[in-house]
Design a protein around this motif. Structure first.
Motif, PDB file in Angstrom:
ATOM      1  N   SER A   8      23.218  77.568  56.106  1.00 20.18           N
ATOM      2  CA  SER A   8      22.325  77.154  57.184  1.00 20.18           C
ATOM      3  C   SER A   8      20.864  77.171  56.729  1.00 20.18           C
ATOM      4  CB  SER A   8      22.513  78.073  58.393  1.00 20.18           C
ATOM      5  OG  SER A   8      21.627  77.739  59.408  1.00 20.18           O
ATOM      6  N   SER A   9      20.479  78.235  56.047  1.00 16.13           N
ATOM      7  CA  SER A   9      19.112  78.363  55.544  1.00 16.13           C
ATOM      8  C   SER A   9      18.798  77.278  54.513  1.00 16.13           C
ATOM      9  CB  SER A   9      18.920  79.753  54.932  1.00 16.13           C
ATOM     10  OG  SER A   9      17.649  79.902  54.393  1.00 16.13           O
ATOM     11  N   ASP A  12      18.615  73.774  56.267  1.00  9.52           N
ATOM     12  CA  ASP A  12      17.391  73.704  57.064  1.00  9.52           C
ATOM     13  C   ASP A  12      16.170  73.481  56.173  1.00  9.52           C
ATOM     14  OD1 ASP A  12      15.958  73.953  59.596  1.00  9.52           O
ATOM     15  OD2 ASP A  12      15.243  75.880  58.802  1.00  9.52           O
ATOM     16  N   ALA A  15      16.087  69.821  54.756  1.00  9.69           N
ATOM     17  CA  ALA A  15      16.128  68.729  55.733  1.00  9.69           C
ATOM     18  C   ALA A  15      14.906  67.817  55.718  1.00  9.69           C
ATOM     19  CB  ALA A  15      16.334  69.295  57.137  1.00  9.69           C
ATOM     20  N   ASP A  16      13.726  68.347  55.522  1.00  9.55           N
ATOM     21  CA  ASP A  16      12.516  67.522  55.625  1.00  9.55           C
ATOM     22  C   ASP A  16      11.847  67.243  54.276  1.00  9.55           C
ATOM     23  OD1 ASP A  16      11.668  70.102  55.177  1.00  9.55           O
ATOM     24  OD2 ASP A  16      10.077  70.055  56.675  1.00  9.55           O
ATOM     25  N   ARG A  97      15.266  79.257  51.525  1.00  9.54           N
ATOM     26  CA  ARG A  97      14.039  78.557  51.933  1.00  9.54           C
ATOM     27  C   ARG A  97      12.924  78.776  50.908  1.00  9.54           C
ATOM     28  NH1 ARG A  97      11.889  75.750  55.555  1.00  9.54           N
ATOM     29  NH2 ARG A  97      13.549  75.920  57.074  1.00  9.54           N
TER      30      ARG A  97
END
Length: 111
Positions: A8-9, A12, A15-16, A97
């Protein structure tokens, strides 16, 4: 960190990012393996083992590791910078991240 939190991390954080073309991640019980296709014929190879906490993020170009961030029980948390990918430099622990942020910074330095 467990497999679900790791994935998930990672997703996320990716994603951008404009240099990310696609993400292919597979989970098998306590292990995550994947490949993030990037622009300029590069990819990020990702591995995570929930039981051991081992992580490996390898930035690959022309079948060669040009950088990365790893954790294992033997060497601890360390980085292979894009200017000296064959050397280990100890670092503080990084989340997925944090690794993607470092990749984004390194990306600016690469031709």
């Amino acid at each position: 960190m467990d497999v679900e939190t790791f994935v998930s991390s990672l997703l996320d954080a990716l994603a951008d990012r404009p240099f990310v073309q696609s993400v292919d991640v597979e989970t098998e019980a306590i292990v995550v393996r994947g490949r993030v296709l990037l622009e300029r014929n590069r990819f990020l190879q990702v591995c995570f083992n929930e039981e051991t906490g081992t992580t490996a993020f390898a930035l690959i170009e022309d079948e060669q590791r040009i950088g990365g961030v790893d954790y294992d029980d033997l060497r601890g948390e360390h980085v292979h910078s894009v200017d000296s990918s064959d050397q280990h430099r100890d670092i503080d622990p990084m989340t997925p991240r944090d690794v993607v942020e470092a990749l984004a910074d390194a990306w600016k330095q690469l031709p």
